[in-house]
Design an enzyme around this catalytic site. Structure first.
Site, PDB file in Angstrom:
ATOM      1  N   THR A  20     134.952  32.643 116.459  1.00  0.00           N
ATOM      2  CA  THR A  20     135.049  31.877 117.711  1.00  0.00           C
ATOM      3  C   THR A  20     134.607  32.675 118.936  1.00  0.00           C
ATOM      4  O   THR A  20     135.089  32.423 120.034  1.00  0.00           O
ATOM      5  CB  THR A  20     136.500  31.388 117.908  1.00  0.00           C
ATOM      6  OG1 THR A  20     137.338  32.548 117.992  1.00  0.00           O
ATOM      7  CG2 THR A  20     136.968  30.512 116.767  1.00  0.00           C
ATOM      8  N   TYR A  61     136.972  37.183 123.888  1.00  0.00           N
ATOM      9  CA  TYR A  61     136.019  36.069 123.831  1.00  0.00           C
ATOM     10  C   TYR A  61     136.349  35.060 124.944  1.00  0.00           C
ATOM     11  O   TYR A  61     137.230  34.220 124.799  1.00  0.00           O
ATOM     12  CB  TYR A  61     136.040  35.381 122.457  1.00  0.00           C
ATOM     13  CG  TYR A  61     135.758  36.307 121.286  1.00  0.00           C
ATOM     14  CD1 TYR A  61     135.059  37.508 121.463  1.00  0.00           C
ATOM     15  CD2 TYR A  61     136.178  35.997 120.003  1.00  0.00           C
ATOM     16  CE1 TYR A  61     134.811  38.352 120.394  1.00  0.00           C
ATOM     17  CE2 TYR A  61     135.917  36.842 118.926  1.00  0.00           C
ATOM     18  CZ  TYR A  61     135.237  38.023 119.137  1.00  0.00           C
ATOM     19  OH  TYR A  61     134.983  38.866 118.078  1.00  0.00           O
ATOM     20  N   LEU A 209     125.159  36.009 109.821  1.00  0.00           N
ATOM     21  CA  LEU A 209     123.834  35.397 110.049  1.00  0.00           C
ATOM     22  C   LEU A 209     123.062  36.199 111.099  1.00  0.00           C
ATOM     23  O   LEU A 209     122.036  35.728 111.606  1.00  0.00           O
ATOM     24  CB  LEU A 209     123.982  33.945 110.557  1.00  0.00           C
ATOM     25  CG  LEU A 209     124.834  32.995 109.720  1.00  0.00           C
ATOM     26  CD1 LEU A 209     124.900  31.622 110.402  1.00  0.00           C
ATOM     27  CD2 LEU A 209     124.268  32.864 108.315  1.00  0.00           C
TER      28      LEU A 209
HETATM   29  N1  LIG Z   1     134.933  42.538 115.591  1.00  0.00           N
HETATM   30  C1  LIG Z   1     133.844  42.502 116.325  1.00  0.00           C
HETATM   31  O1  LIG Z   1     133.490  43.440 117.061  1.00  0.00           O
HETATM   32  C2  LIG Z   1     132.980  41.271 116.254  1.00  0.00           C
HETATM   33  C3  LIG Z   1     131.668  41.287 116.764  1.00  0.00           C
HETATM   34  C4  LIG Z   1     130.886  40.136 116.621  1.00  0.00           C
HETATM   35  C5  LIG Z   1     131.438  39.012 116.003  1.00  0.00           C
HETATM   36  N2  LIG Z   1     132.730  39.008 115.559  1.00  0.00           N
HETATM   37  C6  LIG Z   1     133.347  37.807 114.918  1.00  0.00           C
HETATM   38  O2  LIG Z   1     132.479  37.321 113.909  1.00  0.00           O
HETATM   39  C7  LIG Z   1     132.109  35.978 114.205  1.00  0.00           C
HETATM   40  C8  LIG Z   1     130.734  35.679 113.648  1.00  0.00           C
HETATM   41  O3  LIG Z   1     129.755  36.500 114.224  1.00  0.00           O
HETATM   42  P1  LIG Z   1     128.701  35.950 115.284  1.00  0.00           P
HETATM   43  O4  LIG Z   1     129.250  34.718 115.918  1.00  0.00           O
HETATM   44  O5  LIG Z   1     128.327  37.110 116.115  1.00  0.00           O
HETATM   45  O6  LIG Z   1     127.416  35.649 114.426  1.00  0.00           O
HETATM   46  P2  LIG Z   1     126.971  34.767 113.168  1.00  0.00           P
HETATM   47  O7  LIG Z   1     128.138  34.190 112.468  1.00  0.00           O
HETATM   48  O8  LIG Z   1     126.061  35.625 112.423  1.00  0.00           O
HETATM   49  O9  LIG Z   1     126.125  33.613 113.878  1.00  0.00           O
HETATM   50  C9  LIG Z   1     126.778  32.616 114.597  1.00  0.00           C
HETATM   51  C10 LIG Z   1     125.793  31.727 115.318  1.00  0.00           C
HETATM   52  O10 LIG Z   1     124.859  31.153 114.403  1.00  0.00           O
HETATM   53  C11 LIG Z   1     124.490  29.861 114.861  1.00  0.00           C
HETATM   54  N3  LIG Z   1     124.809  28.899 113.763  1.00  0.00           N
HETATM   55  C12 LIG Z   1     125.962  28.758 113.094  1.00  0.00           C
HETATM   56  N4  LIG Z   1     125.878  27.751 112.193  1.00  0.00           N
HETATM   57  C13 LIG Z   1     124.639  27.248 112.295  1.00  0.00           C
HETATM   58  C14 LIG Z   1     123.965  26.187 111.658  1.00  0.00           C
HETATM   59  N5  LIG Z   1     124.549  25.435 110.726  1.00  0.00           N
HETATM   60  N6  LIG Z   1     122.683  25.954 112.015  1.00  0.00           N
HETATM   61  C15 LIG Z   1     122.070  26.712 112.960  1.00  0.00           C
HETATM   62  N7  LIG Z   1     122.676  27.717 113.628  1.00  0.00           N
HETATM   63  C16 LIG Z   1     123.957  27.980 113.295  1.00  0.00           C
HETATM   64  C17 LIG Z   1     125.323  29.559 116.100  1.00  0.00           C
HETATM   65  O11 LIG Z   1     124.612  29.925 117.293  1.00  0.00           O
HETATM   66  P3  LIG Z   1     123.535  28.988 118.025  1.00  0.00           P
HETATM   67  O12 LIG Z   1     123.789  27.589 117.607  1.00  0.00           O
HETATM   68  O13 LIG Z   1     123.763  29.235 119.456  1.00  0.00           O
HETATM   69  O14 LIG Z   1     122.215  29.554 117.572  1.00  0.00           O
HETATM   70  C18 LIG Z   1     126.488  30.531 115.934  1.00  0.00           C
HETATM   71  O15 LIG Z   1     127.122  30.862 117.133  1.00  0.00           O
HETATM   72  C19 LIG Z   1     132.286  35.859 115.725  1.00  0.00           C
HETATM   73  O16 LIG Z   1     132.365  34.536 116.178  1.00  0.00           O
HETATM   74  C20 LIG Z   1     133.554  36.655 115.894  1.00  0.00           C
HETATM   75  O17 LIG Z   1     134.681  35.900 115.511  1.00  0.00           O
HETATM   76  C21 LIG Z   1     133.483  40.132 115.654  1.00  0.00           C
END
Ligand SMILES: NC(=O)c1ccc[n+]([C@@H]2O[C@H](COP(=O)([O-])OP(=O)(O)OC[C@H]3O[C@@H](n4cnc5c(N)ncnc54)[C@H](OP(=O)(O)O)[C@@H]3O)[C@@H](O)[C@H]2O)c1
Length: 314
Positions: A20, A61, A209
């Site tokens: 999120t 966030y 992703l």
């Molecule tokens: N611990 C940490 O330091 C840290 C750091 C980063 C993340 N996180 C956690 O990990 C989670 C996931 O990582 P992330 O959000 O960075 O990246 P991710 O899961 O690799 O990518 C998420 C993004 O992909 C796109 N997406 C998702 N489903 C889709 C679909 N069906 N079709 C097309 N695009 C799609 C969306 O962005 P768009 O639609 O805008 O393209 C979404 O925001 C975060 O939300 C957070 O909870 C933790």
């Protein structure tokens, strides 16, 4: 739905959880452009309907906004997902986010997160970043105390090295680590994953992703059209010389997933989940449609030939 215990806890989690960060909207220091709260709530409801049983959030966030939206979304749900949140990134009146691992801020953060989420206990509470490094022991000791007080069920870490995990484990067990992992970013394979396997620490990988680059919907045009406030515009993975290679990898995932009637992201998620030691992948979403498109990753696994085809891309 297949579930697996997270580390040595009794939390049995699905292989995909909902992330999120983007749902935090425009208040954070690192934003993904405008986000509609109703879309965020619909995404969480869709995930729960499809059997996904955990949500990852953090105070950072949207400076509390993501936690509040998650709290609103789970209110009144008969089947509540596990809620995993974090600490150590705090802000004051100036709204600038800073690192703190001091016991007093850790305790205050716990109360603030419980309030924003509207829950009596946090299922998993993670140190978001191990900074400042010398204060890790102070924060971890306080988190273990809060666990004993019943405010937190399990405690975990994020972005920690094996040496930092070892220091924390000398005080109290670590349920899980949250590191970055995707087919584009593989560095945890060398030391971090083997260490977690050895120590029976659960692993929840983030950005599977690579922030949407492997979703199947990322194109050069889409990147050019991202809002000015979307951090990805300035990220090296979204720029040449890395971009062409990343989009080619997305194409490989699209071809493999397409053979099974799925979107590329399903195969990209299966790729991180192929690895022994990865307990779950955190999938960031912005609306219900995105959840629906990638939910087949809950069960989909890659075959030997498909893994070999992907390996040729590295
Ligand atoms: N611990 C940490 O330091 C840290 C750091 C980063 C993340 N996180 C956690 O990990 C989670 C996931 O990582 P992330 O959000 O960075 O990246 P991710 O899961 O690799 O990518 C998420 C993004 O992909 C796109 N997406 C998702 N489903 C889709 C679909 N069906 N079709 C097309 N695009 C799609 C969306 O962005 P768009 O639609 O805008 O393209 C979404 O925001 C975060 O939300 C957070 O909870 C933790």
């Amino acid at each position: 739905m297949l579930t697996c215990p997270l580390g040595q806890s009794n939390l049995n989690i699905t292989s995909i959880g909902i992330g999120t960060w983007a749902i935090g909207g425009m208040e954070g220091n690192w934003n993904w452009g405008p986000q509609d709260d109703q879309d965020s709530i619909a995404a969480i409801h869709k995930a729960v309907d499809l059997g996904i049983n955990w949500i990852d959030t953090a105070p950072a966030y949207g400076k509390g906004h993501s936690e509040k939206v998650v709290g609103r979304a789970i209110q009144g749900l008969s089947k509540k997902p596990y809620i995993f949140t974090k600490n150590s990134l705090v802000w004051g009146k100036d709204k600038v986010i800073r690192n703190s691992l001091k016991a007093a801020t850790i305790r205050k953060e716990c109360e603030d997160s419980l309030k924003r989420l509207g829950v009596e206990a946090l299922d998993l509470w993670q140190i978001h970043w191990p900074n400042p490094d010398p204060d890790i022991e102070e924060a971890w000791t306080e988190m273990a105390t809060l666990q004993k007080e019943g405010k937190v069920r399990y405690i975990g870490v994020s972005n920690f090295s094996p040496a930092q995990m070892k220091r924390a484990m000398a005080i109290a067990p670590i349920t899980s680590l949250q590191p970055p992992y995707s087919a584009i970013r593989r560095d945890i394979e060398t030391d971090i994953l083997p260490y977690c396997v050895k120590e029976k620490i659960g692993v929840l990988v983030y950005s599977p992703l690579q922030a949407g680059l492997l979703s199947g919907k990322m194109t050069i045009q889409r990147i050019q059209e991202l809002p000015e406030t979307d951090w990805r515009r300035k990220d090296a993975n979204f720029q040449e010389p890395k971009l062409s290679k990343n989009l080619a990898l997305q194409e490989t995932f699209a071809k493999i997933a397409g053979n099974h009637g799925h979107q590329a992201g399903v195969a990209a998620l299966a790729w991180v989940l192929r690895r022994a030691g990865v307990t779950g992948a955190i999938l960031g979403v912005r609306n219900a449609k995105q959840v629906e498109e990638l939910a087949p990753a809950l069960d989909f696994r890659l075959g030997k030939n498909e893994l070999e085809e992907i390996a040729k891309r590295f």
